[in-house]
Design a protein around this motif. Structure first.
Motif, PDB file in Angstrom:
ATOM      1  N   ALA A  25       0.837  -1.205   0.000  1.00  0.00           N
ATOM      2  CA  ALA A  25       0.000   0.000   0.000  1.00  0.00           C
ATOM      3  C   ALA A  25       0.875   1.259   0.000  1.00  0.00           C
ATOM      4  O   ALA A  25       0.611   2.210  -0.729  1.00  0.00           O
ATOM      5  CB  ALA A  25      -0.917  -0.010   1.217  1.00  0.00           C
ATOM      6  N   LEU A  26       1.927   1.213   0.819  1.00  0.00           N
ATOM      7  CA  LEU A  26       2.809   2.376   0.901  1.00  0.00           C
ATOM      8  C   LEU A  26       3.528   2.593  -0.429  1.00  0.00           C
ATOM      9  O   LEU A  26       3.671   3.729  -0.905  1.00  0.00           O
ATOM     10  CB  LEU A  26       3.813   2.181   2.048  1.00  0.00           C
ATOM     11  N   GLN A  27       3.952   1.490  -1.047  1.00  0.00           N
ATOM     12  CA  GLN A  27       4.634   1.586  -2.343  1.00  0.00           C
ATOM     13  C   GLN A  27       3.707   2.240  -3.379  1.00  0.00           C
ATOM     14  O   GLN A  27       4.120   3.134  -4.121  1.00  0.00           O
ATOM     15  CB  GLN A  27       5.063   0.192  -2.815  1.00  0.00           C
ATOM     16  N   ALA A  28       2.449   1.807  -3.406  1.00  0.00           N
ATOM     17  CA  ALA A  28       1.485   2.355  -4.362  1.00  0.00           C
ATOM     18  C   ALA A  28       1.300   3.851  -4.118  1.00  0.00           C
ATOM     19  O   ALA A  28       1.267   4.651  -5.053  1.00  0.00           O
ATOM     20  CB  ALA A  28       0.151   1.622  -4.226  1.00  0.00           C
ATOM     21  N   ARG A  29       1.207   4.229  -2.854  1.00  0.00           N
ATOM     22  CA  ARG A  29       1.007   5.640  -2.507  1.00  0.00           C
ATOM     23  C   ARG A  29       2.224   6.487  -2.922  1.00  0.00           C
ATOM     24  O   ARG A  29       2.099   7.547  -3.524  1.00  0.00           O
ATOM     25  CB  ARG A  29       0.755   5.742  -0.997  1.00  0.00           C
ATOM     26  N   LEU A  30       3.428   5.964  -2.608  1.00  0.00           N
ATOM     27  CA  LEU A  30       4.647   6.728  -2.880  1.00  0.00           C
ATOM     28  C   LEU A  30       4.870   6.913  -4.378  1.00  0.00           C
ATOM     29  O   LEU A  30       5.407   7.923  -4.826  1.00  0.00           O
ATOM     30  CB  LEU A  30       5.858   6.043  -2.251  1.00  0.00           C
ATOM     31  N   LYS A  31       4.457   5.912  -5.133  1.00  0.00           N
ATOM     32  CA  LYS A  31       4.606   5.968  -6.590  1.00  0.00           C
ATOM     33  C   LYS A  31       3.865   7.166  -7.169  1.00  0.00           C
ATOM     34  O   LYS A  31       4.310   7.788  -8.123  1.00  0.00           O
ATOM     35  CB  LYS A  31       3.999   4.688  -7.196  1.00  0.00           C
ATOM     36  N   ASN A  32       2.694   7.443  -6.569  1.00  0.00           N
ATOM     37  CA  ASN A  32       1.833   8.492  -7.113  1.00  0.00           C
ATOM     38  C   ASN A  32       1.966   9.829  -6.399  1.00  0.00           C
ATOM     39  O   ASN A  32       1.381  10.810  -6.820  1.00  0.00           O
ATOM     40  CB  ASN A  32       0.370   8.038  -7.040  1.00  0.00           C
ATOM     41  N   ASP A  33       2.678   9.841  -5.292  1.00  0.00           N
ATOM     42  CA  ASP A  33       2.759  11.064  -4.502  1.00  0.00           C
ATOM     43  C   ASP A  33       4.191  11.218  -3.973  1.00  0.00           C
ATOM     44  O   ASP A  33       4.541  10.696  -2.930  1.00  0.00           O
ATOM     45  CB  ASP A  33       1.759  10.987  -3.344  1.00  0.00           C
ATOM     46  N   LEU A  34       4.984  11.936  -4.740  1.00  0.00           N
ATOM     47  CA  LEU A  34       6.409  12.043  -4.411  1.00  0.00           C
ATOM     48  C   LEU A  34       6.652  12.857  -3.140  1.00  0.00           C
ATOM     49  O   LEU A  34       7.716  12.771  -2.544  1.00  0.00           O
ATOM     50  CB  LEU A  34       7.162  12.676  -5.581  1.00  0.00           C
ATOM     51  N   ASP A  35       5.657  13.641  -2.738  1.00  0.00           N
ATOM     52  CA  ASP A  35       5.842  14.465  -1.546  1.00  0.00           C
ATOM     53  C   ASP A  35       5.302  13.804  -0.285  1.00  0.00           C
ATOM     54  O   ASP A  35       5.370  14.381   0.797  1.00  0.00           O
ATOM     55  CB  ASP A  35       5.158  15.832  -1.737  1.00  0.00           C
ATOM     56  N   ALA A  36       4.768  12.596  -0.430  1.00  0.00           N
ATOM     57  CA  ALA A  36       4.194  11.920   0.737  1.00  0.00           C
ATOM     58  C   ALA A  36       5.250  11.763   1.829  1.00  0.00           C
ATOM     59  O   ALA A  36       6.415  11.502   1.542  1.00  0.00           O
ATOM     60  CB  ALA A  36       3.661  10.554   0.321  1.00  0.00           C
ATOM     61  N   GLU A  37       4.827  11.927   3.069  1.00  0.00           N
ATOM     62  CA  GLU A  37       5.766  11.842   4.182  1.00  0.00           C
ATOM     63  C   GLU A  37       5.365  10.737   5.158  1.00  0.00           C
ATOM     64  O   GLU A  37       4.198  10.389   5.275  1.00  0.00           O
ATOM     65  CB  GLU A  37       5.802  13.175   4.932  1.00  0.00           C
ATOM     66  N   VAL A  38       6.343  10.219   5.842  1.00  0.00           N
ATOM     67  CA  VAL A  38       6.075   9.294   6.944  1.00  0.00           C
ATOM     68  C   VAL A  38       6.697   9.887   8.209  1.00  0.00           C
ATOM     69  O   VAL A  38       7.647  10.664   8.137  1.00  0.00           O
ATOM     70  CB  VAL A  38       6.658   7.885   6.695  1.00  0.00           C
ATOM     71  N   THR A  39       6.146   9.477   9.349  1.00  0.00           N
ATOM     72  CA  THR A  39       6.743   9.876  10.622  1.00  0.00           C
ATOM     73  C   THR A  39       7.161   8.613  11.367  1.00  0.00           C
ATOM     74  O   THR A  39       6.404   7.632  11.413  1.00  0.00           O
ATOM     75  CB  THR A  39       5.740  10.683  11.476  1.00  0.00           C
ATOM     76  N   ILE A  40       8.360   8.645  11.894  1.00  0.00           N
ATOM     77  CA  ILE A  40       8.868   7.479  12.605  1.00  0.00           C
ATOM     78  C   ILE A  40       9.094   7.861  14.058  1.00  0.00           C
ATOM     79  O   ILE A  40       9.836   8.799  14.358  1.00  0.00           O
ATOM     80  CB  ILE A  40      10.157   6.975  11.937  1.00  0.00           C
ATOM     81  N   ASP A  41       8.413   7.135  14.933  1.00  0.00           N
ATOM     82  CA  ASP A  41       8.546   7.387  16.362  1.00  0.00           C
ATOM     83  C   ASP A  41       9.086   6.117  17.005  1.00  0.00           C
ATOM     84  O   ASP A  41       8.357   5.143  17.185  1.00  0.00           O
ATOM     85  CB  ASP A  41       7.173   7.767  16.936  1.00  0.00           C
ATOM     86  N   LEU A  42      10.359   6.131  17.334  1.00  0.00           N
ATOM     87  CA  LEU A  42      11.007   4.930  17.872  1.00  0.00           C
ATOM     88  C   LEU A  42      10.446   4.574  19.246  1.00  0.00           C
ATOM     89  O   LEU A  42      10.185   3.402  19.530  1.00  0.00           O
ATOM     90  CB  LEU A  42      12.527   5.139  17.938  1.00  0.00           C
ATOM     91  N   ALA A  43      10.232   5.564  20.071  1.00  0.00           N
ATOM     92  CA  ALA A  43       9.745   5.294  21.429  1.00  0.00           C
ATOM     93  C   ALA A  43       8.431   4.518  21.383  1.00  0.00           C
ATOM     94  O   ALA A  43       8.223   3.570  22.139  1.00  0.00           O
ATOM     95  CB  ALA A  43       9.572   6.594  22.197  1.00  0.00           C
ATOM     96  N   GLU A  44       7.552   4.927  20.459  1.00  0.00           N
ATOM     97  CA  GLU A  44       6.253   4.253  20.334  1.00  0.00           C
ATOM     98  C   GLU A  44       6.321   3.084  19.353  1.00  0.00           C
ATOM     99  O   GLU A  44       5.320   2.393  19.149  1.00  0.00           O
ATOM    100  CB  GLU A  44       5.195   5.255  19.847  1.00  0.00           C
ATOM    101  N   GLN A  45       7.471   2.907  18.721  1.00  0.00           N
ATOM    102  CA  GLN A  45       7.626   1.920  17.641  1.00  0.00           C
ATOM    103  C   GLN A  45       6.522   2.097  16.599  1.00  0.00           C
ATOM    104  O   GLN A  45       5.918   1.129  16.140  1.00  0.00           O
ATOM    105  CB  GLN A  45       7.642   0.497  18.189  1.00  0.00           C
ATOM    106  N   ALA A  46       6.281   3.351  16.250  1.00  0.00           N
ATOM    107  CA  ALA A  46       5.156   3.662  15.369  1.00  0.00           C
ATOM    108  C   ALA A  46       5.626   4.312  14.076  1.00  0.00           C
ATOM    109  O   ALA A  46       6.458   5.214  14.082  1.00  0.00           O
ATOM    110  CB  ALA A  46       4.183   4.594  16.084  1.00  0.00           C
ATOM    111  N   LEU A  47       5.081   3.795  12.971  1.00  0.00           N
ATOM    112  CA  LEU A  47       5.321   4.384  11.653  1.00  0.00           C
ATOM    113  C   LEU A  47       4.002   4.995  11.190  1.00  0.00           C
ATOM    114  O   LEU A  47       3.019   4.275  10.973  1.00  0.00           O
ATOM    115  CB  LEU A  47       5.781   3.285  10.682  1.00  0.00           C
ATOM    116  N   SER A  48       3.974   6.331  11.066  1.00  0.00           N
ATOM    117  CA  SER A  48       2.739   6.994  10.603  1.00  0.00           C
ATOM    118  C   SER A  48       2.806   7.134   9.101  1.00  0.00           C
ATOM    119  O   SER A  48       3.768   7.663   8.553  1.00  0.00           O
ATOM    120  CB  SER A  48       2.589   8.372  11.241  1.00  0.00           C
TER     121      SER A  48
END
Ligand code: SF4
Lengths: 482, 204
Positions: free
Chosen positions: B128-151
């Motif tokens: 799903a992320l690959q499909a999104r990134l392909k079409n939206d070069l400005d898409a961002e993710v947030t990585i929170d190590l403490a929460e082990q969370a990838l937004s």
């Protein structure tokens, strides 16, 4: 916990100085640390920065192999290093070993060689030990029933300073190979078939133990070929339980126990084998009778097939990323889907590397090429794994056989396995190589590698194209018995 | 090492499977004796033409990749050689995390020792992320190590696994080397009851 334990568990248990908890990994004691020029400089720098010494120089040994030239010695008996950066790196290892008191097999010395060849050769590699090196093919030493695996440079520093590593306990996988190999099919073909079956990530997170009658009947050097390529299936370590074959190989070597110590050691080593009833986390089986010589067609060691097979078609692959991967690999290799590899022209044949450069590899290659010629237009290089292997091969007349066939006979080192020393393919060239990695550019930028056994390499050298070793060996084998 | 805090970044899309460490940093760059300066050689054979000019169609050379700190990779990223030069090169370039479905063992270990986060996601999330990134070069993710969370760019959040000890070290700037040195007593005790198995000076 059941009282039946695997070979891996026994070695692990003997070396844990702090067991794993839910918050911290285990701390594992390391019996032997092998060092080479490429992955160690930054670790020594770290020691200096922290004001530390090497805890146990006498459990550490260094060699020069990755970037060393294999060209003939100059008139002064020295091997010339033309690459200034490589020369500086080698010089740094000399300095580091001198400063920290680590024994070193320096370039030009009579015991220099590939790190995974010299350990077993000197009798340092022994059953039940933990062995590490900043090199993924440390798995080779598992052939002796030692837990041996590659580490990164940070960890090289850890082991130099503390003789210990922080480690999560891996899972175990049994790969059982029963049956008997047909003539022309070798240990290299077994391991290439295994990797083609489990895939290059199939062993990730596991320590593999190779079992079964086909494994038992292999010589130590053949077992090293198998364990060497465990990492190409993703497993950091491969193990084979020690037996009489193992003990006979170690007996009398300089680093081996002697006298009463020897008897005590062997009695202890006999205890190491996996107990009846012990279980593994995963299991794979293969039948040696069904194996044919193997060759890779792609750009990772899992892209392998029987020599008489046809190159797979990306159109048959459902998964998009996998399909793109195969397309890319075939594009890089310049191969057409659905076509056989047999008959594909080649430019270079490389016999060497920590997978297939020991004396028995050279003997079998020499036996196969004796009385034949390398095909016109093909360059064949034979690079012994160590200076001692080279000397032995020369004493047995193997050098003459290779040279009479038109092959180049080189000084010991990693050479074209990693192409750091000037021995390399030109862009677009095809090589049949006895090494362990066919990644893009591994043997030289743009170079294309077919991984295979020494017998397949010889058969291909003689015909000038990818060839079936079974045709060659049938004819030549009976005439010579060294 | 500096403690790792939560960060947000655009993502470089490199979904090829089985990218080995010889691709990440080819062997000819391993003749260095320090860790710095390897960022320029990252993915060298894919990134540059024979004359050293950048290959326009390689993802790292596209303008939208500039400044991105997260690499989106394919399955079994970092297989092959144990060279720690691979994470050194990725970090040297400016990457702080790699997202994949699966990482090779030694690479994952080496990365965690250099503050580079190997973030494993399920094949579904990956796709799903690959499909999104392909079409939206400005898409961002947030990585929170403490929460082990990838937004994710679509607003969803997934949890990623990480070795608890490595997490502790990265969040608190704990030095693994110092931790090991702190085990001196246990090491000495072990050595007192386990004589060395080899004497390398004897065989040299
Ligand atoms: S021969 Fe090749 S695989 Fe073996 S240690 Fe040398 S470079 Fe590594």
């Amino acid at each position: 916990m059941s009282s039946s334990r695997t070979l891996f568990q026994k070695i692990w248990d003997r070396h844990v100085i702090r067991p794993e908890t839910s918050e911290t990994p285990a701390i594992l004691y390391i019996d032997l640390h092998l060092v080479h020029e490429v992955t160690s400089p930054q670790a020594f720098t770290e020691l200096r920065t922290r004001g530390l010494t090497v805890r146990s120089p006498d459990q550490t040994i260094a060699t020069m192999d990755h970037s060393t030239p294999t060209t003939p010695r100059g008139p002064d008996g020295r091997i010339p290093v033309s690459d200034a950066q490589a020369a500086a790196q080698l010089q740094q290892l000399v300095q580091n070993c001198a400063e920290f008191g680590i024994p070193l097999f320096e370039l030009g010395s009579e015991k220099q060689g590939i790190v995974h060849v010299i350990g077993p050769e000197r009798g340092l590699t022994q059953p039940g030990m933990t062995i590490v090196c900043g090199d993924s093919h440390t798995s080779t030493h598992g052939a002796f029933g030692a837990l041996a695996f590659g580490i990164g440079t940070s960890e090289v520093g850890h082991v130099l300073a503390t003789q210990c590593l922080i480690q999560n306990r891996p899972k175990t996988m049994e790969i059982r190979v029963d049956g008997e190999l047909h003539p022309g099919v070798t240990a290299k073909d077994i391991i290439l078939a295994i990797i083609a079956q489990i895939g290059i990530g199939g062993g990730t997170g596991y320590v593999i133990e190779y079992t079964g009658s086909a494994i038992r009947s292999l010589s130590m050097e053949e077992r090293m070929t198998i364990c060497n390529m465990s990492i190409e299936g993703g497993a950091r370590a491969g193990l084979i339980a020690p037996d009489e074959t193992t003990f006979e190989y170690i007996r009398g070597r300089p680093g081996a126990p002697a006298g009463k110590e020897w008897d005590r050691a062997v009695a202890d080593w006999r205890e190491l084998k996996t107990d009846e009833g012990a279980t593994y986390d995963a299991a794979v089986t293969l039948n040696a009778d069904e194996l044919r010589p193997m060759i890779t067609y792609g750009t990772n060691p899992g892209m392998g097939m029987p020599i008489d097979g046809t190159v797979p078609n990306p159109a048959d692959v459902a998964d998009e990323n996998q399909r793109t991967g195969l397309e890319r690999a075939l594009g890089y290799m310049g191969l057409a889907a659905g076509k056989p590899l047999l008959g594909n022209p080649i430019d270079v044949v490389f016999i060497g590397s920590c997978t297939n450069s020991r004396i028995s590899d050279l003997r079998s290659a020499a036996q196969a090429i004796r009385g034949r010629k390398v095909a016109p237009g093909v360059r064949m290089m034979v690079v012994p794994g160590s200076q001692l292997v080279k000397k032995q091969a020369e004493a047995e007349g193997l050098r003459e056989i290779f040279e009479a066939a038109g092959a180049e006979w080189r000084e010991a080192g990693c050479s074209m396995c990693i192409a750091m020393n000037g021995d390399q393919l030109a862009p677009g060239e095809y090589a049949v190589s006895t090494s362990n990695r066919n990644f893009e550019g591994r043997q030289g930028k743009g170079g294309r590698t077919f991984l295979a056994s020494p017998l397949t390499a010889v058969a291909s050298a003689v015909k000038g194209c990818v060839s079936d070793a079974r045709e060659l060996t049938e004819e030549v084998r009976p005439t010579w018995n060294p | 090492m500096e403690p790792i805090e939560s960060f947000t970044s655009r993502v470089v899309l490199l979904p090829a499977e089985n990218v080995d460490t010889d691709q990440i940093i080819p062997a000819r760059f391993l003749k260095v004796t320090d860790k710095t300066g390897l960022g320029d050689a990252l993915f060298s054979d894919w990134r540059y033409n024979a004359d050293g000019s950048p290959k326009a169609d390689f993802v790292l050379n596209r303008p939208e990749s500039m400044g991105a700190q997260v690499l989106f990779a394919g399955d079994n990223f970092g297989c092959g050689s144990s060279r720690e030069h691979a994470p050194w090169a990725l970090v040297g370039y400016g990457f702080r995390a790699v997202i994949s479905t699966f990482f090779a063992d030694i690479f994952r270990n080496n990365s965690l020792k250099n503050g580079l986060l190997p973030i494993t996601v399920s094949p579904d999330v990956h796709q799903a992320l690959q499909a999104r990134l392909k079409n939206d070069l400005d898409a961002e993710v947030t990585i929170d190590l403490a929460e082990q969370a990838l937004s994710l760019p679509d607003g969803g959040t997934v949890e990623f696994p990480i070795d608890p000890f490595a997490k502790h070290c990265l969040l608190n700037g704990v030095d693994q080397f110092a931790f090991l040195l702190g085990e001196e007593d246990a090491i000495r005790e072990y050595e007192e009851t386990h004589p060395p198995r080899v004497q390398t000076s004897k065989v040299a």
